[in-house]
Design an enzyme around this catalytic site. Structure first.
Site, PDB file in Angstrom:
ATOM      1  N   ASP A  12       0.816  -1.218   0.000  1.00  0.00           N
ATOM      2  CA  ASP A  12       0.000   0.000   0.000  1.00  0.00           C
ATOM      3  C   ASP A  12       0.846   1.262   0.000  1.00  0.00           C
ATOM      4  O   ASP A  12       0.306   2.361  -0.097  1.00  0.00           O
ATOM      5  CB  ASP A  12      -0.961  -0.008   1.198  1.00  0.00           C
ATOM      6  CG  ASP A  12      -2.382  -0.358   0.779  1.00  0.00           C
ATOM      7  OD1 ASP A  12      -2.581  -0.780  -0.376  1.00  0.00           O
ATOM      8  OD2 ASP A  12      -3.302  -0.202   1.605  1.00  0.00           O
ATOM      9  N   ASP A  32     -10.885  -6.670  10.521  1.00  0.00           N
ATOM     10  CA  ASP A  32     -10.848  -8.113  10.718  1.00  0.00           C
ATOM     11  C   ASP A  32     -11.958  -8.582  11.667  1.00  0.00           C
ATOM     12  O   ASP A  32     -12.612  -9.595  11.413  1.00  0.00           O
ATOM     13  CB  ASP A  32      -9.474  -8.537  11.252  1.00  0.00           C
ATOM     14  CG  ASP A  32      -8.888  -7.529  12.231  1.00  0.00           C
ATOM     15  OD1 ASP A  32      -9.663  -6.794  12.851  1.00  0.00           O
ATOM     16  OD2 ASP A  32      -7.657  -7.478  12.372  1.00  0.00           O
TER      17      ASP A  32
END
Length: 728
Positions: free
Chosen positions: A137, A442
């Site tokens: 990223d 998550d």
């Protein structure tokens, strides 16, 4: 099916009857304590407000204690049998895609990432069925360079690992161990591979320090031409490079054996498009991998979490391929372990009790949370599939055979799936893929999977499956727990509140297990009250507890002592030392008055529209002086962060109140005041003892890690304001 034919067994923790008796007695003590508080409220002007505040704090603690019991009532352990897996399936095993995410070549150095990648490529698993993907990223050519170097070194490292069956298979971890490992091979071969690794690491680190790649290196792979001077980490086109294609006949190691597929991806970033942090990277990886390997099993790890157990993939498959229970299992979660903890866990980062007790407790209720690393998923389930009793996985469906198109054509197709506009008008981030809208994506994702009817299992082998880099400074620890507590509390305040979202879909105790962590942040408020108000009341001579000679002191003493004794027992049983437990108690206090407090405040700011979701990467590097102090277990401050002002102010406040309280007791006569104020003296005294490292950092230490003088000065100012305010 006979028990002996199962691919895994479930074992219940022993000693549950004794634990339940203990819990019942503590519950009785808590009820008596609350009864005393509620029935003996003092008159107005005699400390009524402080008393009612104590009642509110103790009600909160009581409720939170009940929540924590949900996972301690009947925890379980799982034991997979890879020998049975081998006997039943041989090498006819499903393909596995492995996702690794990184975001910044300076916070997460490429040399660190490379060792993780190499350890994942070296599993005891058919290499043609492994595909390793890195999402960068940061969109950095430095990270891509590290991956290119890894693709070359893998040709030597993988056969070396498998020839001698070494563990761990992270070269950095392996070569940092004692030279006793040389006995597995000849010293000459060991030294040759080590020299190759050291030279590669030096080249990568040199490139990172200089910030550029030599032109002669760029000419060796077409991928380097994706970068130009206009590219930044937040503004670049999608980049997908297949560095190794296991279906290519030339993709072999130096012994002629197939290498796993290795892919680099940097999804498109544009300033005007929100990229959804790690969740967005994971979803891009799901799509990109679907046109390259499309394996039915997806495993993801953080870039610092190297593989420490060569059989972790086969262990996980024992759960998915079990004929009796496998079709119900959505994901297999491994614990998060750190290899760089200090001997006595100075910053309380071991997670031992969470790993050994709480996650196993959730496993007995429907499965552990998805914690974002060290997890194996079914691809279909990540893409939104709901559970049905007749579900059967076709392990070969959708797997990509030998590519019909060239690598260049495949890369172009994959790039279109990593475009920043691809998800517009789709269900990605909502019904499909990893959830958006939260920095702990998550937890939300795992909750949604559970609510779609799937179970999860927790596998905690004796040899840890993954080992990562834990925080090595106080600032890193506070930052990490701030992000965790802020994110999980935001779920509590959202439509994904577990009690509401999972109502009727999962067990109540399972929902409570989620809230052990979801309520970390608001715990800060009760804790702040308890470490400030009783101390100020002591200074004023206001009693907030029963007299030491009163029978009503018994439930207070019993709950405090038994709860802490059991906490110590859990910690020692889970692998902590006595001093490590004590350090954990100190850090429990520090995190509640800093990380968790800021988690509450940041969520309030978001609710009021004053701030937006932000994801801060926890740095994986420290300077030499910080590392030395960490090894010596000396707490690291060194900056003027506002969190340090809170820590120092509360430490000083309790010291002043203890000295003042003792003075008042002595002046007023021991027989009259000591009985009434003795519990507060003990509480204040324990807080002072816990704060000894803070006093040393303020007044005794001379190193760069001490508490800066401006922080000490500001803390003294806040203490003076608190004393002048007469808030009790």
């Amino acid at each position: 099916m006979e028990r002996s034919r199962r691919l895994f067994e479930t074992e219940t923790h022993g000693g549950r009857a004794a634990y339940r008796l203990h819990a019942v007695t503590v519950a009785a003590g808590i009820l008596l304590l609350l009864y005393y508080r509620a029935t003996r409220v003092p008159a107005a002007g005699e400390g009524r407000a402080a008393w009612l505040g104590m009642l509110a704090a103790e009600l909160w603690y009581a409720a939170y204690w009940v929540v924590t019991q949900s996972v301690r009532w009947s925890p379980v352990r799982r034991r997979p049998f890879i020998d049975r897996l081998a006997a039943r399936h041989g090498e006819r095993l499903p393909s596995v895609d492995i996702f690794v995410c990184t975001a910044d070549p300076y916070s997460e150095p490429p040399s660190l990432v490379v060792s993780t990648i190499l350890s994942l490529m070296a599993y005891n698993y058919p290499p043609e069925k492994l595909s390793v993907y890195l999402s960068d990223d940061g969109g950095s050519i430095l990270t891509f360079y590290g991956m290119w170097e890894a693709s070359l070194f893998a040709k030597h490292w993988l056969p070396f690992c498998k020839r001698y069956n070494i563990e761990p298979r992270s070269p950095a971890a392996y070569f940092s161990q004692s030279d006793g490992h040389q006995e597995l091979c000849t010293p000459k071969e060991w030294s040759l591979i080590k020299d190759m690794f050291d030279e590669m690491t030096e080249r990568i680190d040199t490139a990172v320090m200089s910030g550029k790649i030599p032109e002669e290196i760029k000419a060796k792979h077409k991928g380097f031409h994706e970068w130009n001077q206009e590219i930044t980490s937040k503004n670049h086109q999608p980049i997908v490079q297949i560095l190794i294609d296991s279906k290519d006949q030339n993709a072999v190691d130096n012994e002629g054996k197939v290498l796993p597929t290795l892919v680099y991806m940097a999804r498109e970033k544009r300033p005007q498009h929100h990229h959804n942090f790690k969740a967005g990277a994971m979803n891009a990886l799901i799509r990109v991998s679907s046109v390259i390997s499309n394996s039915p099993i997806i495993m993801n790890v953080d870039c610092d979490m190297y593989s420490n157990n060569n059989d972790a993939v086969r262990d996980a498959l024992c759960f998915f391929l079990d004929e009796e229970m496998g079709h119900k299992i959505g994901f297999v979660q491994y614990p998060q372990n750190y290899y760089n903890l200090s001997k006595n866990n100075i910053y309380g980062n071991s997670l031992h009790v969470i790993n050994e007790v709480e996650m196993g407790g959730m496993d007995s209720l429907g499965g552990p949370m998805y914690i974002g690393t060290g997890c194996f998923h079914r691809r279909e389930i990540l893409c939104g599939r709901k559970f049905t009793e007749d579900y059967q996985e076709d392990w070969n469906a959708g797997i990509k055979d030998k590519l019909q198109e060239s690598i260049d054509e495949t890369e172009e197709k994959a790039k279109s799936l990593a475009a920043c506009t691809y998800e517009h008008g789709t269900q990605w981030g909502d019904e499909i893929g990893v959830k958006y809208g939260c920095v702990v994506e998550d937890v939300n994702t795992g909750l949604a999977i559970h609510c779609r009817g799937w179970d999860s299992v927790y596998n905690n082998p004796k040899r840890p499956a993954f080992m990562g880099v834990g925080p090595t400074t106080l600032a890193q620890t506070i930052l990490q727990h701030k992000r965790w507590s802020e994110g999980i509390f935001s779920i509590f305040l959202s439509k994904y509140n577990v009690f509401l979202f999972a109502h009727g879909k999962t067990k109540l105790r399972h929902q409570m297990g989620y809230h052990i962590y979801g309520l970390w942040a608001p715990n800060s408020l009760a804790t702040l009250y308890y470490v400030i108000i009783p101390s100020l009341a002591l200074l004023k001579g206001t009693s907030l507890f029963p007299e030491i000679t009163s029978p009503w002191i018994a439930p207070f003493v019993y709950v405090f002592c038994v709860k802490n004794m059991y906490s110590l027992y859990e910690a020692l049983l889970s692998g902590d030392t006595l001093k490590g437990w004590w350090n954990g108690q100190r850090m429990w206090l520090v995190k509640r008055i800093t990380s968790y407090l800021f988690g509450v405040l940041d969520n309030l700011r978001k609710l009021l529209g004053l701030s937006k979701i932000n994801f801060v990467v926890t740095p994986k590097v420290s300077d030499e002086d910080e590392s030395k102090r960490y090894e010596q277990e000396i707490m690291e401050f060194g900056s003027s962060d506002p969190e340090y002002v809170i820590i120092a102010a509360i430490a000083l406040l309790n010291l002043v109140c203890l000295m003042g309280g003792l003075s008042k007791v002595m002046k007023g006569g021991w027989n009259v005041h000591l009985d009434a104020l003795f519990p507060q003296l003990i509480l204040c005294g324990m807080l002072v003892i816990t704060s000894i490292p803070f006093y040393e950092a303020m007044f005794l230490r001379k190193d760069k890690g001490r508490i800066p003088f401006p922080v000490t000065l500001a803390s003294i100012g806040f203490v003076m304001l608190a004393l002048l305010a007469k808030i009790v």
